[in-house]
Design a protein around this motif. Sequence first.
Motif, PDB file in Angstrom:
ATOM      1  N   HIS A 125       0.840  -1.202   0.000  1.00 40.89           N
ATOM      2  CA  HIS A 125       0.000   0.000   0.000  1.00 40.89           C
ATOM      3  C   HIS A 125       0.875   1.253   0.000  1.00 40.89           C
ATOM      4  CE1 HIS A 125      -2.631   3.105   1.789  1.00 40.89           C
ATOM      5  NE2 HIS A 125      -3.573   2.501   1.088  1.00 40.89           N
ATOM      6  N   ASP A 126       1.905   1.268   0.846  1.00 39.75           N
ATOM      7  CA  ASP A 126       2.818   2.417   0.902  1.00 39.75           C
ATOM      8  C   ASP A 126       3.559   2.598  -0.417  1.00 39.75           C
ATOM      9  OD1 ASP A 126       2.042   2.915   3.502  1.00 39.75           O
ATOM     10  OD2 ASP A 126       3.794   1.945   4.405  1.00 39.75           O
ATOM     11  N   SER A 127       3.966   1.501  -1.006  1.00 42.42           N
ATOM     12  CA  SER A 127       4.663   1.554  -2.285  1.00 42.42           C
ATOM     13  C   SER A 127       3.757   2.127  -3.376  1.00 42.42           C
ATOM     14  CB  SER A 127       5.138   0.153  -2.669  1.00 42.42           C
ATOM     15  OG  SER A 127       5.744   0.166  -3.919  1.00 42.42           O
ATOM     16  N   LEU A 165      -4.910   6.752 -17.059  1.00 47.84           N
ATOM     17  CA  LEU A 165      -5.411   5.398 -16.854  1.00 47.84           C
ATOM     18  C   LEU A 165      -4.513   4.615 -15.893  1.00 47.84           C
ATOM     19  CD1 LEU A 165      -6.535   4.402 -20.460  1.00 47.84           C
ATOM     20  CD2 LEU A 165      -7.980   4.944 -18.502  1.00 47.84           C
ATOM     21  N   GLU A 166      -3.213   4.830 -16.001  1.00 46.01           N
ATOM     22  CA  GLU A 166      -2.277   4.151 -15.099  1.00 46.01           C
ATOM     23  C   GLU A 166      -2.456   4.661 -13.670  1.00 46.01           C
ATOM     24  OE1 GLU A 166       0.795   1.601 -13.809  1.00 46.01           O
ATOM     25  OE2 GLU A 166      -0.534   1.592 -15.530  1.00 46.01           O
ATOM     26  N   VAL A 167      -2.621   5.965 -13.510  1.00 49.29           N
ATOM     27  CA  VAL A 167      -2.847   6.539 -12.180  1.00 49.29           C
ATOM     28  C   VAL A 167      -4.134   5.967 -11.591  1.00 49.29           C
ATOM     29  CG1 VAL A 167      -3.344   8.666 -10.897  1.00 49.29           C
ATOM     30  CG2 VAL A 167      -1.544   8.656 -12.639  1.00 49.29           C
ATOM     31  N   SER A 168      -5.169   5.892 -12.395  1.00 54.58           N
ATOM     32  CA  SER A 168      -6.443   5.337 -11.940  1.00 54.58           C
ATOM     33  C   SER A 168      -6.290   3.875 -11.526  1.00 54.58           C
ATOM     34  CB  SER A 168      -7.480   5.455 -13.057  1.00 54.58           C
ATOM     35  OG  SER A 168      -8.698   4.908 -12.667  1.00 54.58           O
ATOM     36  N   LYS A 200      -4.537   0.375  -4.866  1.00 50.72           N
ATOM     37  CA  LYS A 200      -4.260   0.880  -3.526  1.00 50.72           C
ATOM     38  C   LYS A 200      -5.517   0.771  -2.646  1.00 50.72           C
ATOM     39  CE  LYS A 200      -3.022   5.171  -1.288  1.00 50.72           C
ATOM     40  NZ  LYS A 200      -2.836   6.592  -1.470  1.00 50.72           N
ATOM     41  N   LEU A 201      -6.671   1.147  -3.195  1.00 51.56           N
ATOM     42  CA  LEU A 201      -7.933   1.053  -2.460  1.00 51.56           C
ATOM     43  C   LEU A 201      -8.256  -0.400  -2.119  1.00 51.56           C
ATOM     44  CD1 LEU A 201     -10.491   2.334  -1.302  1.00 51.56           C
ATOM     45  CD2 LEU A 201     -11.488   2.190  -3.594  1.00 51.56           C
ATOM     46  N   HIS A 202      -8.030  -1.295  -3.054  1.00 53.63           N
ATOM     47  CA  HIS A 202      -8.279  -2.711  -2.806  1.00 53.63           C
ATOM     48  C   HIS A 202      -7.419  -3.210  -1.640  1.00 53.63           C
ATOM     49  CE1 HIS A 202      -9.067  -6.928  -3.515  1.00 53.63           C
ATOM     50  NE2 HIS A 202      -7.766  -7.138  -3.565  1.00 53.63           N
ATOM     51  N   LEU A 203      -6.140  -2.805  -1.625  1.00 57.31           N
ATOM     52  CA  LEU A 203      -5.258  -3.211  -0.528  1.00 57.31           C
ATOM     53  C   LEU A 203      -5.740  -2.639   0.807  1.00 57.31           C
ATOM     54  CD1 LEU A 203      -1.732  -2.899  -2.141  1.00 57.31           C
ATOM     55  CD2 LEU A 203      -2.845  -4.989  -1.386  1.00 57.31           C
ATOM     56  N   LYS A 204      -6.165  -1.380   0.783  1.00 64.61           N
ATOM     57  CA  LYS A 204      -6.649  -0.753   2.019  1.00 64.61           C
ATOM     58  C   LYS A 204      -7.876  -1.497   2.552  1.00 64.61           C
ATOM     59  CE  LYS A 204      -8.053   3.619   4.016  1.00 64.61           C
ATOM     60  NZ  LYS A 204      -8.281   5.038   3.781  1.00 64.61           N
ATOM     61  N   GLU A 205      -8.784  -1.865   1.660  1.00 63.81           N
ATOM     62  CA  GLU A 205      -9.973  -2.615   2.070  1.00 63.81           C
ATOM     63  C   GLU A 205      -9.588  -3.974   2.647  1.00 63.81           C
ATOM     64  OE1 GLU A 205     -12.176  -2.583  -1.576  1.00 63.81           O
ATOM     65  OE2 GLU A 205     -13.139  -0.659  -1.096  1.00 63.81           O
ATOM     66  N   VAL A 264       1.717   6.478  -6.954  1.00 64.38           N
ATOM     67  CA  VAL A 264       0.637   7.389  -7.357  1.00 64.38           C
ATOM     68  C   VAL A 264       1.120   8.833  -7.290  1.00 64.38           C
ATOM     69  CG1 VAL A 264      -1.621   8.314  -6.675  1.00 64.38           C
ATOM     70  CG2 VAL A 264      -1.268   5.843  -6.782  1.00 64.38           C
ATOM     71  N   GLU A 265       1.773   9.186  -6.183  1.00 66.63           N
ATOM     72  CA  GLU A 265       2.275  10.550  -6.033  1.00 66.63           C
ATOM     73  C   GLU A 265       3.272  10.891  -7.140  1.00 66.63           C
ATOM     74  OE1 GLU A 265       3.674  11.713  -2.151  1.00 66.63           O
ATOM     75  OE2 GLU A 265       2.146  10.492  -1.195  1.00 66.63           O
ATOM     76  N   LYS A 266       4.168   9.981  -7.415  1.00 72.27           N
ATOM     77  CA  LYS A 266       5.177  10.208  -8.448  1.00 72.27           C
ATOM     78  C   LYS A 266       4.517  10.372  -9.818  1.00 72.27           C
ATOM     79  CE  LYS A 266       9.376   8.217 -10.408  1.00 72.27           C
ATOM     80  NZ  LYS A 266      10.292   7.083 -10.413  1.00 72.27           N
TER      81      LYS A 266
END
Length: 55
Positions: free
Chosen positions: A14-16, A33-36, A42-47, A21-23
């Motif tokens: 998730h941190d990676s 599309l790649e950012v999305s 990332k959201l899936h991992l958080k869930e 995403v920030e980069k």
Amino acid sequence: MSLTSHLQELKKKHDSLSDAVEKAQRSPGSDDLEVSRLKKEKLHLKEEINRLTPA
């Protein structure tokens, strides 16, 4: 693999993804599309982390 070590691995991923995403968002030629895709992953991992974390 224990639950604790699994959660640690998910948090590392998730941190990676947060960094990626920030980069990508700071990059002038970033692919929306790649950012999305990164954000969805990332959201899936958080869930998953929230689901596995004891209350």
